[in-house]
Design a protein around this motif. Structure first.
Motif, short mmCIF file in Angstrom:
data_model
loop_
_atom_site.label_atom_id
_atom_site.label_comp_id
_atom_site.label_asym_id
_atom_site.label_seq_id
_atom_site.Cartn_x
_atom_site.Cartn_y
_atom_site.Cartn_z
N GLU A 89 -67.38 39.84 53.51
CA GLU A 89 -67.71 38.54 54.06
C GLU A 89 -68.01 37.48 53.00
O GLU A 89 -67.54 36.36 53.08
CB GLU A 89 -68.89 38.66 55.02
N ASP A 278 -49.29 42.08 51.23
CA ASP A 278 -50.52 42.86 51.17
C ASP A 278 -50.41 44.13 51.98
O ASP A 278 -49.97 44.11 53.13
CB ASP A 278 -51.70 42.02 51.67
N PRO B 10 -55.77 36.52 41.76
CA PRO B 10 -56.61 35.54 42.45
C PRO B 10 -58.06 35.62 41.97
O PRO B 10 -58.53 36.69 41.61
CB PRO B 10 -56.53 35.98 43.93
N ALA B 12 -62.10 34.47 43.10
CA ALA B 12 -62.83 34.23 44.34
C ALA B 12 -63.32 32.79 44.41
O ALA B 12 -63.78 32.23 43.42
CB ALA B 12 -64.00 35.20 44.44
N SER B 52 -55.20 32.73 48.97
CA SER B 52 -55.00 34.12 49.33
C SER B 52 -56.04 34.58 50.34
O SER B 52 -57.23 34.37 50.15
CB SER B 52 -55.21 34.91 48.03
N VAL B 53 -55.55 35.17 51.42
CA VAL B 53 -56.45 35.88 52.33
C VAL B 53 -56.08 37.35 52.16
O VAL B 53 -55.09 37.81 52.74
CB VAL B 53 -56.26 35.44 53.80
N PRO B 54 -56.81 38.07 51.32
CA PRO B 54 -56.41 39.44 51.04
C PRO B 54 -56.31 40.25 52.33
O PRO B 54 -57.19 40.22 53.18
CB PRO B 54 -57.53 39.96 50.14
N GLY B 55 -55.21 40.92 52.46
CA GLY B 55 -54.94 41.67 53.68
C GLY B 55 -53.94 40.93 54.55
O GLY B 55 -53.29 41.52 55.40
N VAL B 56 -53.82 39.64 54.35
CA VAL B 56 -52.86 38.85 55.13
C VAL B 56 -51.75 38.33 54.22
O VAL B 56 -50.57 38.51 54.51
CB VAL B 56 -53.56 37.67 55.85
N GLY B 57 -52.12 37.71 53.13
CA GLY B 57 -51.11 37.20 52.22
C GLY B 57 -51.55 35.94 51.52
O GLY B 57 -52.74 35.62 51.48
N GLU B 58 -50.57 35.21 51.05
CA GLU B 58 -50.82 34.06 50.20
C GLU B 58 -49.95 32.89 50.62
O GLU B 58 -48.84 33.10 51.08
CB GLU B 58 -50.43 34.46 48.77
N PHE B 89 -61.86 31.27 59.22
CA PHE B 89 -62.93 31.39 58.22
C PHE B 89 -64.05 30.40 58.52
O PHE B 89 -63.85 29.39 59.20
CB PHE B 89 -62.37 31.12 56.82
N ASN B 93 -67.76 31.99 53.65
CA ASN B 93 -66.76 33.05 53.42
C ASN B 93 -66.06 32.81 52.07
O ASN B 93 -66.07 31.70 51.54
CB ASN B 93 -65.71 33.05 54.52
N VAL B 94 -65.43 33.88 51.62
CA VAL B 94 -64.77 33.81 50.32
C VAL B 94 -63.28 34.08 50.47
O VAL B 94 -62.88 34.97 51.22
CB VAL B 94 -65.42 34.83 49.35
N LEU B 95 -62.47 33.29 49.79
CA LEU B 95 -61.03 33.56 49.77
C LEU B 95 -60.55 33.63 48.33
O LEU B 95 -61.32 33.40 47.40
CB LEU B 95 -60.27 32.51 50.58
N GLY B 96 -59.30 33.99 48.14
CA GLY B 96 -58.75 34.10 46.80
C GLY B 96 -57.91 32.88 46.44
O GLY B 96 -57.27 32.29 47.30
#
Lengths: 374, 285
Positions: A89, A278, B10, B12, B52-58, B89, B93-96
């Motif tokens: 989070e 990913d 990426p 943070a 970047s949303v890790p797990g989703v893509g860039e 988000f 929250n944190v994104l890349g």
């Protein structure tokens, strides 16, 4: 005398992963090999959309030409990990894969030795050295795999029916970018150094002295090879033919035959396009809020092809919606754009795209059709 | 110039606040977490980041904050997987982020030459850093003839991005806005219609040959406006446009953003019209 080639493997074996030709499923591919794997005496017959391999009963070792594989599968793997991520989070952890200072991807990995790389692929390698580490941002995967790699290049003596490197000026003789150059003579191999490391390696081999006679035989054999070429391309008129004919009706004609399988982009030693995505570890997902899960995974980069329909897709539409545009993009990238982008030819005349095209589309003939005929 | 941090990975960035700009467009104010990167990070107006949303893509998103703003702003239209994930988000929250990438606008012209800025829709996002920069470096007592025109077109009044900011831009720019259509309940008293007629409201004439234009918007809009500008005496060498493509790596090694021989991610996204005019004329390059 020719079995002395084995010495190479003994000297290099402990310090390199030797990548060279071997037969698999009736095709010469590249793999990590031992001396005995070399398909000695095999001859290939290549035509548009056709490849056949047969044993030839002569004393030649390297009588086969390029198969579908090239160095690119090893230096730019079809699937490569860019980094590992852990998302939660209020944070994000990124770890890059363990790149080795010695070369190779892992700490224990050995640098790669390319055994038997041909002139066309050396030009492609030179291009790759500009594409990947050439930009402002380092490509660590390529850089690490390429580091300390050893190039044992072979002069081509038997062009395949689809080879046209003579006309692109990229073969059949190797000129540079190698550590050791090998020419197969009638009864022996002629070895020539191309770098300090190559010289060092030659010093470790029990070699006889080569003189004027061997040099002369090498020249004769290369000249004989040049006379065997059946295909050529109008390289002197590039890139103009492409830039002047971007609206030529012939693109439509190619599109009618093109199956868009992407084979040409996979076998082409200069094609480099890729897509990253990913991959989430299925077990690593936790959290109650489905909008903000804790998860970890890897970002992977895989080969892609400009023939993929969504290759130029953005949210508002697709920049290359038609098949015609996608084929044109590929061929123009090879024959015009790459020279502009990297200062080196994008087509090295290896003929792989012709051999492995299931529809037998021949880049040399398609270019010919775009040329103005007087 | 070598970067002091690795742009292939990426870093943070935490979301400080999110502002809903229109029905489908959100602005994200980011703060780079790592102190070293925060200090080393510098961008030029017109550059973009890979979010970047890790797990989703860039996804490639242009930078919308001014070069000296203390937050990094990205204005995003919710369209694909990554932008949809981003829309869920919340602050904290944190994104890349990877970047910045690309070349940016020729900012020396923003100071030296007569300037004309044209944006369509979300195309104002990569131009906002230019507006912010010029607002900050406002020349006092500029004569009316030196006030640079700013032309903006949106689909409807409620699609006007950064709407509350145009009042402040009016202090530095000669602002003209038009919308494609306006519902009666939107109380719109401004221009309705396409953008080219707005060019008649600004006086170019004798100044045209040495006016520089910065343009960003949908490609058809840009092509059409450039034709109008050339007809009004602007020179191709003085027209700059920012192109949209699907940048995937940002480093010229994935091939996705190729526009003929140009890599939009590193040769662009800003191009001099004259350099790509022949390519723009060919469909589907």
């Amino acid at each position: 005398m020719k079995s002395r080639l084995k010495d190479f493997f003994e000297v290099l074996g402990p310090s390199y992963r030797i990548i060279g030709p071997k037969i698999e499923n009736g095709v010469v591919i590249l793999a990590e090999i031992k001396y005995g794997d070399i398909p000695a005496g095999y001859r290939d017959s290549q035509k548009p959309g056709r490849y056949r391999l047969s044993p030839e009963k002569d004393s030649q070792v390297f009588s086969f030409s390029s198969g579908p594989d090239s160095f690119k599968r090893f230096l730019n793997p079809p699937l490569a990990e860019l980094f590992h991520f852990h998302r939660f989070e209020t944070g994000l952890g990124i770890t890059s894969p363990p790149f080795s200072e010695k070369g190779g991807i892992s700490e224990t990995g050995l640098p790669i030795c390319f055994m038997g790389i041909r002139a066309c692929d050396l030009w492609a390698l030179k291009l790759y050295d500009r594409i990947f580490p050439g930009g402002r941002v380092r490509d660590r995967t390529y850089e690490s795999l390429r580091r300390n790699s050893l190039i044992i290049a072979f002069n081509c003596l038997y062009p395949s029916g689809n080879c046209f490197c003579l006309s692109t000026g990229t073969g059949p003789e190797v000129k540079d970018t190698f550590d050791v150059a090998v020419t197969e003579l009638k009864d022996s191999f002629l070895l020539e150094e191309g770098s300090a490391r190559g010289k060092e390696i030659l010093g470790l081999l029990p070699l006889g002295h080569a003189g004027e006679r061997q040099s002369l035989e090498k020249r004769e054999r290369i000249e004989t090879c040049k006379a065997l070429f059946r295909k050529s391309i109008a390289a002197d008129e590039l890139p103009e033919i492409i830039f002047r004919n971007l609206d030529h009706p012939h693109w439509e004609d190619i599109a009618r035959r093109d199956l868009e399988c992407g084979n040409c982009t996979q076998v082409c030693p200069t094609c480099f396009c890729n897509t990253s995505y990913d991959f989430v570890y299925p077990g690593g997902i936790s959290g109650e809020d489905k909008c903000n899960l804790e998860l970890s995974g890897r970002r992977l980069r895989k080969w892609d092809s400009c023939f993929s329909r969504d290759f130029a897709q953005v949210h508002g539409g697709n920049f290359r919606l038609s098949r015609k545009a996608r084929y044109r993009h590929w061929m123009a990238h090879k024959l015009a754009y790459m020279q502009d982008q990297f200062g080196l030819p994008g087509c090295v005349g290896c003929g792989r795209c012709i051999t492995w095209c299931p529809a037998g589309i021949d880049i040399t003939r398609e270019l010919e059709a775009l040329r103005p005929h007087s | 110039m070598k970067d002091t941090y690795d742009k292939s990975l990426p870093f943070a960035a935490s979301i400080r606040w999110i502002k809903k700009e229109t029905r489908d467009t959100l602005s994200f104010a980011l703060r780079i977490e790592d102190e070293h990167i925060r200090k080393a990070y510098a961008f030029a107006p017109g550059q973009f980041n890979m979010l970047s949303v890790p797990g989703v893509g860039e996804a490639p998103i242009s930078i919308s904050s001014g070069p000296s703003d203390d937050i990094l702003l990205h204005t995003i239209r919710v369209a694909g997987d990554v932008t949809t994930a981003l829309s869920r988000f919340e602050a904290g929250n944190v994104l890349g982020v990877r970047g910045p990438f690309g070349n940016g606008w020729p900012m020396e012209r923003a100071e030296m030459k007569r300037l004309l800025i044209i944006a369509g829709g979300l195309g104002i996002a990569p131009l906002r850093p230019v507006l912010r920069y010029m607002l900050k470096n406002e020349k006092p007592n500029a004569s009316p003839a030196e006030i640079p025109p700013l032309i903006y077109g949106a689909r409807s009044p409620r699609n006007i991005l950064f709407r509350d900011e145009f009042r402040s831009y009016a202090a530095v720019f000669d602002v003209h806005i038009t919308v494609d259509k306006a519902d009666p309940q939107e109380h719109w008293s401004g221009n309705i219609g396409l953008m080219p007629p707005l060019l008649d409201k600004i006086s170019l004439s004798s100044k045209a040959p040495d006016t520089t234009a910065f343009i960003c918007g949908p490609e058809v809009m840009m092509r059409c406006l450039i034709e109008e500008l050339l007809a009004r005496g602007l020179r191709g060498e003085n027209i700059f446009l920012s192109m949209e493509r699907n940048m995937n790596c940002g480093m010229g090694t994935c091939g996705h953003c190729m526009f003929a021989q140009k890599f939009v991610c590193k040769d662009g996204p800003v191009f001099r019209y004259q350099d790509i005019a022949a390519l723009l004329a060919v469909k589907e390059l």
